[in-house]
Write an enzyme that holds these catalytic residues in place. Structure first.
Site, PDB file in Angstrom:
ATOM      1  N   ASP A   1       0.813  -1.222   0.000  1.00  0.00           N
ATOM      2  CA  ASP A   1       0.000   0.000   0.000  1.00  0.00           C
ATOM      3  C   ASP A   1       0.843   1.267   0.000  1.00  0.00           C
ATOM      4  O   ASP A   1       0.658   2.145  -0.839  1.00  0.00           O
ATOM      5  CB  ASP A   1      -0.930   0.033   1.230  1.00  0.00           C
TER       6      ASP A   1
ATOM      7  N   ARG B   1       0.944   3.886  16.109  1.00  0.00           N
ATOM      8  CA  ARG B   1       0.527   4.822  15.064  1.00  0.00           C
ATOM      9  C   ARG B   1       0.743   6.293  15.407  1.00  0.00           C
ATOM     10  O   ARG B   1       1.335   7.031  14.620  1.00  0.00           O
ATOM     11  CB  ARG B   1      -0.938   4.577  14.660  1.00  0.00           C
TER      12      ARG B   1
ATOM     13  N   ASP C   1      -6.526   2.659  11.686  1.00  0.00           N
ATOM     14  CA  ASP C   1      -5.251   3.366  11.549  1.00  0.00           C
ATOM     15  C   ASP C   1      -5.401   4.725  10.875  1.00  0.00           C
ATOM     16  O   ASP C   1      -4.708   5.677  11.218  1.00  0.00           O
ATOM     17  CB  ASP C   1      -4.236   2.487  10.808  1.00  0.00           C
TER      18      ASP C   1
ATOM     19  N   SER D   1      -2.306  -9.478   5.646  1.00  0.00           N
ATOM     20  CA  SER D   1      -1.803  -8.146   5.941  1.00  0.00           C
ATOM     21  C   SER D   1      -1.273  -8.189   7.369  1.00  0.00           C
ATOM     22  O   SER D   1      -2.006  -8.482   8.313  1.00  0.00           O
ATOM     23  CB  SER D   1      -2.937  -7.134   5.806  1.00  0.00           C
TER      24      SER D   1
END
Ligand code: ARG
Length: 401
Positions: A13, A93, A122, A179
């Protein structure tokens, strides 16, 4: 000259984001920032190689110490957990986002970008930090909704191959159908068949933990000491935080400790099937909770449960800049002043069981807790009034008819 700084992981991504930011969004310069919060060396190396190929410049920030001292240790003190998830990704994050912002301000960039989709948590965690600046926020994956196949093709056109690999390549998670998000505290695996809550995860999705079958028959004893709620030594040897967590991940993983397969309520409201591995987290949280039960008063414990829960919700939502978060941490730190001591655990076949604990601040002592015989009689007065309201309620209910 339009400049954008991208939070870059090296995965499909975020790799696709780099050419997209140029070709689709019209940026002249893309700066990729990778923040090291304990991802596997291989993944960081790959991120560097790919970023150097795709982006205009690449910055790697080592935030491992910061992650341990500003995120993981506060989490241990708060017994942090959201529905049973130990919040590894959630804590990382905002830290990553803050470093990205720092680079952007230093470089005089016009925009900030991340590779999160519009489905997960996220995006909210990145956005919340990014929007503390007045720079533009770009989320190509959320805005363009490309399929994985389209992304792979687009990446290939730009000379980066992300071959679909059906799990045979043991050394390259990022190419696989899952993922994966991994840092020092937890490894999360989602996507593909795992999205079906009924699908049982194949052994190959796990990297940190042995299966119950593979785990040794022989139990292992472990001794962890805490100071002010924070782990400082294992088996009597003082350890730096990063080393301590790595060590517990290795020992716990060998015994199959810290596997979670759960349904999780995402911030946006939908339920997601999530799989996690987190041996050190399981061990430290078990030990810390137990030590608190020896040391804190009943009132402190009951109230702290509420605080811990509020703390975990804020972290999950990525709202760590809410002033409430600071206030909760202040309360938690106050309670942790006395949380010094040692916890003994037995690790075996997926379970980390506390088998002993001691502390100079224990609110338990054989002498005081069960005092000499003559004093037992004084409990009689207490007992007389115990259940008084319940008895009264039963009597008044008798008056219903
Ligand atoms: N559900 C978790 C969270 O919201 C983990 C997400 C990790 N992402 C992944 N691609 N595995 O924090």
């Amino acid at each position: 000259m339009k400049k954008v700084v991208l939070a870059y992981s090296g995965g499909l991504d975020t790799s696709v984001c780099i050419p997209l930011l140029r070709e689709h969004y019209g940026y002249d310069e893309v700066i990729a920032v990778t923040v090291d919060v304990g991802q596997p060396e291989e993944e960081l190396k790959e991120a560097r190689v790919r970023a150097e190929k795709l982006s205009d410049s690449f910055v790697m920030v080592d935030a491992k110490q910061e992650f341990v001292h500003n995120c993981i240790f506060p989490l241990v003190k708060a017994n942090g957990s959201y529905e049973g998830y130990v919040l590894g990704t959630a804590m990382a994050r905002p830290l990553i986002a803050r470093h990205v912002v720092e680079v952007a301000l230093r470089e005089g960039a016009n925009a900030l970008a991340h590779g999160c989709t519009g489905k997960g948590n996220d995006q909210l965690r990145f956005d919340a930090v990014f929007r503390t600046t007045d720079l533009e926020v770009i989320a190509p994956m959320r805005e363009l909704s490309l399929t994985r196949e389209e992304e792979r093709r687009y990446a290939a056109e730009h000379g980066i191959s992300f071959e679909r690999n059906d799990g045979k390549d043991k050394d390259n998670d990022k190419n696989k159908r899952w993922s994966v998000d991994e840092n020092m505290w937890s490894r999360s695996i989602e996507g593909s068949e795992l999205e079906d809550p009924a699908f049982s995860p194949p052994e190959e999705v796990f990297r940190w933990t042995a299966s119950i079958e593979e785990a040794p028959e022989e139990p292992e004893l472990l001794q962890i000491s805490f100071e002010r709620g924070v782990p400082v030594s294992v088996n009597g040897t003082e350890q730096d935080g990063v080393a301590l967590i790595k060590m517990l991940n290795a020992i716990g993983g060998k015994h199959g400790i810290g596997r979670t397969d759960m349904m999780e309520d995402r911030v946006l409201g939908f339920k997601a099937r999530e799989i996690y591995e987190h041996p050190a987290a399981t061990i430290l949280l078990e030990a810390h909770r137990d030590l608190e039960r020896l040391i804190l008063t009943r009132n402190e414990l009951r109230f702290k449960e509420l605080v811990d829960r509020a703390w975990s919700e804020l972290v999950y939502q990525g709202l760590v800049m809410d002033p409430l978060f600071d206030a909760l941490n202040a309360f938690i730190d106050k309670t942790q002043e006395r949380v010094n001591g040692t916890v003994y655990l037995k690790l075996n076949k997926g379970v980390a069981r506390v088998v002993g604990r001691e502390s100079p601040y224990a609110l338990y002592s054989k002498e005081v807790s069960f005092d000499v015989k003559r004093e037992q009689r004084t409990a009689e007065g207490f007992s007389l009034y115990h259940g008084f309201q319940s008895r009264l309620a039963a009597i008044t209910r008798g008056g219903d008819k």
